[in-house]
Design an enzyme around this catalytic site. Structure first.
Site, mmCIF file in Angstrom:
data_model
loop_
_atom_site.group_PDB
_atom_site.id
_atom_site.type_symbol
_atom_site.label_atom_id
_atom_site.label_comp_id
_atom_site.label_asym_id
_atom_site.label_seq_id
_atom_site.Cartn_x
_atom_site.Cartn_y
_atom_site.Cartn_z
ATOM 1 N N LYS A 124 8.695 3.023 -25.172
ATOM 2 C CA LYS A 124 9.925 2.330 -24.789
ATOM 3 C C LYS A 124 9.720 0.808 -24.678
ATOM 4 O O LYS A 124 10.493 0.036 -25.223
ATOM 5 C CB LYS A 124 10.450 2.836 -23.438
ATOM 6 C CG LYS A 124 10.753 4.317 -23.387
ATOM 7 C CD LYS A 124 11.372 4.720 -22.043
ATOM 8 C CE LYS A 124 10.470 4.549 -20.828
ATOM 9 N NZ LYS A 124 9.315 5.458 -20.772
ATOM 10 N N ARG A 166 16.776 6.630 -14.664
ATOM 11 C CA ARG A 166 15.724 7.647 -14.634
ATOM 12 C C ARG A 166 16.130 8.852 -13.789
ATOM 13 O O ARG A 166 15.354 9.820 -13.698
ATOM 14 C CB ARG A 166 14.472 7.039 -14.005
ATOM 15 C CG ARG A 166 13.366 6.721 -14.976
ATOM 16 C CD ARG A 166 12.283 6.017 -14.162
ATOM 17 N NE ARG A 166 10.984 6.145 -14.726
ATOM 18 C CZ ARG A 166 10.373 5.184 -15.431
ATOM 19 N NH1 ARG A 166 10.975 4.063 -15.681
ATOM 20 N NH2 ARG A 166 9.162 5.367 -15.870
ATOM 21 N N ARG A 222 -3.619 2.598 -22.831
ATOM 22 C CA ARG A 222 -2.664 1.479 -22.784
ATOM 23 C C ARG A 222 -3.209 0.333 -21.941
ATOM 24 O O ARG A 222 -3.814 0.535 -20.911
ATOM 25 C CB ARG A 222 -1.340 1.968 -22.190
ATOM 26 C CG ARG A 222 -0.332 0.850 -21.927
ATOM 27 C CD ARG A 222 1.057 1.364 -21.825
ATOM 28 N NE ARG A 222 1.280 2.199 -20.642
ATOM 29 C CZ ARG A 222 2.448 2.795 -20.386
ATOM 30 N NH1 ARG A 222 3.464 2.654 -21.207
ATOM 31 N NH2 ARG A 222 2.573 3.540 -19.311
ATOM 32 N N ARG A 260 -2.921 -0.768 -16.015
ATOM 33 C CA ARG A 260 -2.081 -0.528 -14.844
ATOM 34 C C ARG A 260 -2.704 0.538 -13.954
ATOM 35 O O ARG A 260 -3.238 1.521 -14.456
ATOM 36 C CB ARG A 260 -0.696 -0.046 -15.302
ATOM 37 C CG ARG A 260 0.199 -1.150 -15.803
ATOM 38 C CD ARG A 260 1.402 -0.634 -16.554
ATOM 39 N NE ARG A 260 2.074 0.510 -15.929
ATOM 40 C CZ ARG A 260 3.136 1.117 -16.462
ATOM 41 N NH1 ARG A 260 3.643 0.698 -17.620
ATOM 42 N NH2 ARG A 260 3.698 2.123 -15.858
ATOM 43 N N ARG A 294 3.230 11.533 -13.180
ATOM 44 C CA ARG A 294 4.347 10.787 -13.783
ATOM 45 C C ARG A 294 5.052 11.630 -14.846
ATOM 46 O O ARG A 294 6.271 11.593 -14.975
ATOM 47 C CB ARG A 294 3.858 9.463 -14.364
ATOM 48 C CG ARG A 294 3.600 8.434 -13.256
ATOM 49 C CD ARG A 294 2.858 7.226 -13.741
ATOM 50 N NE ARG A 294 3.530 6.550 -14.828
ATOM 51 C CZ ARG A 294 2.904 5.893 -15.791
ATOM 52 N NH1 ARG A 294 1.589 5.847 -15.821
ATOM 53 N NH2 ARG A 294 3.588 5.297 -16.719
HETATM 54 P P1 ADP Z 1 6.502 4.201 -17.903
HETATM 55 O O1 ADP Z 1 7.722 4.195 -18.785
HETATM 56 O O2 ADP Z 1 5.238 4.116 -18.639
HETATM 57 O O3 ADP Z 1 6.538 5.344 -16.937
HETATM 58 P P2 ADP Z 1 7.533 1.946 -16.292
HETATM 59 O O4 ADP Z 1 6.946 0.605 -16.379
HETATM 60 O O5 ADP Z 1 8.889 2.165 -16.867
HETATM 61 O O6 ADP Z 1 6.468 2.934 -16.954
HETATM 62 O O7 ADP Z 1 7.593 2.409 -14.766
HETATM 63 C C1 ADP Z 1 6.476 2.292 -13.910
HETATM 64 C C2 ADP Z 1 6.830 2.790 -12.519
HETATM 65 O O8 ADP Z 1 7.850 1.953 -11.950
HETATM 66 C C3 ADP Z 1 7.418 4.197 -12.459
HETATM 67 O O9 ADP Z 1 6.416 5.195 -12.442
HETATM 68 C C4 ADP Z 1 8.178 4.135 -11.131
HETATM 69 O O10 ADP Z 1 7.315 4.213 -10.022
HETATM 70 C C5 ADP Z 1 8.743 2.727 -11.163
HETATM 71 N N1 ADP Z 1 10.073 2.696 -11.817
HETATM 72 C C6 ADP Z 1 10.405 2.075 -13.000
HETATM 73 N N2 ADP Z 1 11.696 2.270 -13.305
HETATM 74 C C7 ADP Z 1 12.208 3.046 -12.314
HETATM 75 C C8 ADP Z 1 13.490 3.625 -12.060
HETATM 76 N N3 ADP Z 1 14.512 3.443 -12.913
HETATM 77 N N4 ADP Z 1 13.648 4.359 -10.933
HETATM 78 C C9 ADP Z 1 12.640 4.553 -10.065
HETATM 79 N N5 ADP Z 1 11.405 4.062 -10.253
HETATM 80 C C10 ADP Z 1 11.177 3.312 -11.352
#
Ligand code: ADP
Ligand code: ZN
Length: 222
Positions: free
Chosen positions: A13, A88, A122, A165, A176
């Site tokens: 993404k 999400r 990553r 990360r 996750r």
């Molecule tokens: P990935 O797509 O690899 O899971 P992101 O950078 O999108 O990684 O998200 C990293 C973390 O940030 C998530 O695991 C969560 O803890 C938090 N996060 C990101 N977007 C949201 C969201 N829309 N709602 C709740 N938590 C979020």
């Protein structure tokens, strides 16, 4: 155009969104990047969410939706945006529906065993968030060559330090993926029902996938 990227962690993404920015001229809005920025700058929000994110759990909906609302209301997002990592949960879908109307949802599809490999390999720039990947994947008809920085450990774009990360470490990744399946995957059927969903299997790296995604976007742009 208002675009949402759906897909499990590691499906690309962030990589594809950021590469679409110069082609579409609309901002890439990643809630994960916004949270990481707040953590890095030690803001009140950053302090509140750090532990949750490091544990691989979701930040509460109200907190996330408020941060997203503030970002989406900025002038640069008026003509469109690429949303990566939001919504999400169903509650976030409702919050987004109140704010604006989405034109298309790109649902990236990649099997778990490849996601796990990709996440473990990553790396990201601490400064600008640019994404790299050390994995060389060639299986099940999926060929993804590594995305390496030109100079080891340094970001091509800004020279920043490349790091892993905390939530990309193995112990956290399974949780996750589990959170994705329980809380986010149901959104696929919601958007399919609204006729907004386009399934896009991930079969290669950005050189193949970015043109693929642009073709899909063209099916709706008039
Ligand atoms: P990935 O797509 O690899 O899971 P992101 O950078 O999108 O990684 O998200 C990293 C973390 O940030 C998530 O695991 C969560 O803890 C938090 N996060 C990101 N977007 C949201 C969201 N829309 N709602 C709740 N938590 C979020
Ligand atoms: Zn950088």
């Amino acid at each position: 155009m208002k675009i949402v990227f759906l897909g499990p962690p590691g499906s690309g993404k962030g990589t594809y969104s950021s590469r679409l920015v110069p082609k579409l001229g609309i901002p890439h809005i990643s809630t994960g990047d916004l949270f990481r920025e707040n953590i890095k700058n030690e803001t009140a929000l950053g302090k509140k969410v750090k532990e949750i994110i490091d544990a691989g759990k979701l930040v509460p909906d109200e907190v996330t939706a408020e941060m997203l609302k503030e970002r989406i209301e900025k002038p640069d997002a008026k003509k469109g945006f690429i949303l990566d990592g939001f919504p999400r949960t169903m509650s976030q879908v409702e919050a987004l529906d109140k704010l604006t109307k989405i034109d298309i949802v790109i649902n990236l599809i990649l099997p778990d065993h490849i996601l796990i490999k990709k996440i473990a390999a990553r790396r990201q720039c601490r400064k600008c968030g640019d994404i790299y990947n050390l994995a060389d994947i060639n299986e099940d008809g999926i060929h993804m060559p590594p995305l390496l920085p030109k100079v080891e450990g340094k970001c091509d774009k800004c020279g920043g330090e490349i790091y892993q990360r905390d939530d990309d470490k193995e112990e956290i990744v399974m949780s996750r993926l589990d959170v994705y399946k329980k809380q986010t995957a149901p959104l696929i059927e919601y958007y399919r029902g609204k006729n907004l969903l386009k399934d896009v299997p991930v079969v290669g790296g950005p050189d193949i996938m970015v043109p693929n995604i642009i073709k899909v976007l063209e099916t709706i742009s008039s």
